[in-house]
Design an enzyme around this catalytic site. Structure first.
Site, PDB file in Angstrom:
ATOM      1  N   THR A 189      49.586  33.746  55.455  1.00 58.14           N
ATOM      2  CA  THR A 189      49.663  35.188  55.701  1.00 58.14           C
ATOM      3  C   THR A 189      50.697  35.837  54.800  1.00 58.14           C
ATOM      4  O   THR A 189      51.806  35.323  54.659  1.00 58.14           O
ATOM      5  CB  THR A 189      50.048  35.470  57.166  1.00 58.14           C
ATOM      6  OG1 THR A 189      49.110  34.853  58.026  1.00 58.14           O
ATOM      7  CG2 THR A 189      50.089  36.962  57.433  1.00 58.14           C
ATOM      8  N   VAL A 218      39.811  33.513  64.428  1.00 59.47           N
ATOM      9  CA  VAL A 218      40.668  34.642  64.062  1.00 59.47           C
ATOM     10  C   VAL A 218      42.078  34.348  64.564  1.00 59.47           C
ATOM     11  O   VAL A 218      42.251  33.932  65.715  1.00 59.47           O
ATOM     12  CB  VAL A 218      40.161  35.959  64.678  1.00 59.47           C
ATOM     13  CG1 VAL A 218      41.139  37.094  64.387  1.00 59.47           C
ATOM     14  CG2 VAL A 218      38.778  36.306  64.139  1.00 59.47           C
ATOM     15  N   GLY A 219      43.057  34.541  63.723  1.00 58.98           N
ATOM     16  CA  GLY A 219      44.445  34.330  64.117  1.00 58.98           C
ATOM     17  C   GLY A 219      45.119  35.626  64.509  1.00 58.98           C
ATOM     18  O   GLY A 219      44.487  36.579  64.973  1.00 58.98           O
ATOM     19  N   ASP A 220      46.407  35.686  64.284  1.00 53.01           N
ATOM     20  CA  ASP A 220      47.195  36.847  64.705  1.00 53.01           C
ATOM     21  C   ASP A 220      47.192  37.975  63.684  1.00 53.01           C
ATOM     22  O   ASP A 220      47.480  39.125  64.022  1.00 53.01           O
ATOM     23  CB  ASP A 220      48.643  36.433  64.941  1.00 53.01           C
ATOM     24  CG  ASP A 220      49.331  35.986  63.655  1.00 53.01           C
ATOM     25  OD1 ASP A 220      48.803  35.051  63.004  1.00 53.01           O
ATOM     26  OD2 ASP A 220      50.367  36.553  63.278  1.00 53.01           O
ATOM     27  N   GLY A 241      52.159  31.818  59.893  1.00 52.15           N
ATOM     28  CA  GLY A 241      52.099  30.513  60.541  1.00 52.15           C
ATOM     29  C   GLY A 241      50.894  30.388  61.450  1.00 52.15           C
ATOM     30  O   GLY A 241      49.857  31.005  61.214  1.00 52.15           O
ATOM     31  N   VAL A 242      51.014  29.582  62.480  1.00 56.28           N
ATOM     32  CA  VAL A 242      49.905  29.348  63.402  1.00 56.28           C
ATOM     33  C   VAL A 242      49.720  30.572  64.285  1.00 56.28           C
ATOM     34  O   VAL A 242      50.484  30.815  65.219  1.00 56.28           O
ATOM     35  CB  VAL A 242      50.148  28.091  64.257  1.00 56.28           C
ATOM     36  CG1 VAL A 242      49.033  27.908  65.286  1.00 56.28           C
ATOM     37  CG2 VAL A 242      50.216  26.857  63.361  1.00 56.28           C
TER      38      VAL A 242
END
Length: 329
Positions: A189, A218-220, A241-242
């Site tokens: 990101t 989909v992540g943050d 990150g995660v």
């Protein structure tokens, strides 16, 4: 809104008539607090990771007198177009089906925001997110709908899977083993925050997500409040990150609220990381990093694992800062 502006302007006009000592005495301010209120706003750019070209571009935009919104958009666009950056935009690592899918969001000083999720065939996801914010009544568009909207707005179709990323994906398919690699695969990101000459704050976030993710993951990064949050009265924060762990704690919103309560950007980032650690016993196996910027132009950054860094560009110079980490080397 007009009444609010009138009252604000009237207050400022009255303050200009009164003497500085009188203002301080009536408000009960000490000299340090008074200096904080009266000092000139200084533009600044803050971004996750060592993205010197991106922060340089954003700084150029600010120095030209443009808004912080223009600065963060144009700043992260540099990384989206860089095929050597395999974590955003063109050349991003694909999902396990071989599709490069992008997530991005943007947020301005007034709390307006736009987001795209699972966007394919468009290089500049952040710019599509801005169009969602400015040209639609919505906050988020996803998948085929986001892609169709991008074409309607004039964005060209382009294959995002480069030869390098395709070759790596073909090699990965031989084992199809998935385990995030701290500070390599999870360098997924680019988040950027900026303050312009008027003191207004904006932010942007863009990513191709985790390499070889399950299609549709989909992540943050496109989630307002998780991967990015801006409150022009307080400051802004963004994450890397995660993303699943950031979503679970609404990390960026948490940091801004902590700053509202009086915490410094650094203190707020540390608290947010420690909350993730406290809620996940497997924290040693993944990375999460935050950066934050408050209204005064003060910055902070913190992460779980050593190795995360962030770029700052201001009148004081262009610098790379290794973030403090919960786990020490």
């Amino acid at each position: 809104m007009q009444r609010r502006k009138f009252l604000k302007n009237s207050t400022l006009g009255t303050a200009g008539i009164l003497s500085t000592p009188l203002i301080a005495a009536q408000a009960g301010l000490n000299s340090e607090s008074l200096n904080s209120l009266t000092r000139e706003t200084k533009p600044i750019v803050l971004a996750t990771w060592d993205v010197a070209n991106a922060t340089s571009r954003a700084w150029e935009v600010l120095k030209e007198g443009a808004t912080s919104l223009d600065a963060v958009e144009q700043g992260v666009m540099v990384e989206e177009a860089d095929e050597n950056n395999q974590t955003v935009g063109k050349g991003g690592r694909p999902d396990r089906d071989g599709q490069v899918t992008l997530d991005a969001c943007i947020m301005d000083k007034d709390g307006n925001c736009g987001s795209v999720v699972y966007l394919r065939n468009i290089v500049h996801a952040v710019s599509v997110a801005r169009k969602v914010m400015e040209e639609t009544p919505h906050v988020m568009l996803a998948g085929d709908g986001a892609e169709k909207f991008a074409y309607e707005q004039g964005f060209p179709k382009e294959d995002l899977l480069t030869a390098r990323s395709r070759q790596e994906w073909e090699e990965w398919k031989k084992t199809s083993q998935y385990k995030p690699i701290i500070n390599i695969e999870n360098h997924d990101t680019i988040g950027m925050l900026a303050i312009d000459r008027k003191g207004d704050i904006s932010g942007a976030c863009t990513t191709s997500g985790m390499a070889y993710k399950i299609a549709g993951r989909v992540g943050d990064s496109p989630i307002i409040g998780a991967g990015l949050f801006i409150d022009n009265e307080v400051g802004g924060a963004t994450a890397t990150g995660v993303g699943e762990e950031v979503v679970r704690t609404v990390g960026s919103f948490l940091i801004v609220e902590l700053m509202r309560q009086g915490k410094s950007p650094q203190e707020a980032c540390e608290i947010a990381v420690k909350r993730i650690v406290a809620k996940n016993p497997g924290y040693r196996d993944f990375q999460v990093g935050f950066i934050a910027l408050n209204k005064k132009g003060e910055t902070g950054g913190y992460c779980i694992q050593p190795g995360f860094s962030y770029r700052t560009y201001s009148e004081e110079g262009h610098s790379l800062t290794p973030a403090g980490s919960y786990i020490n080397q």
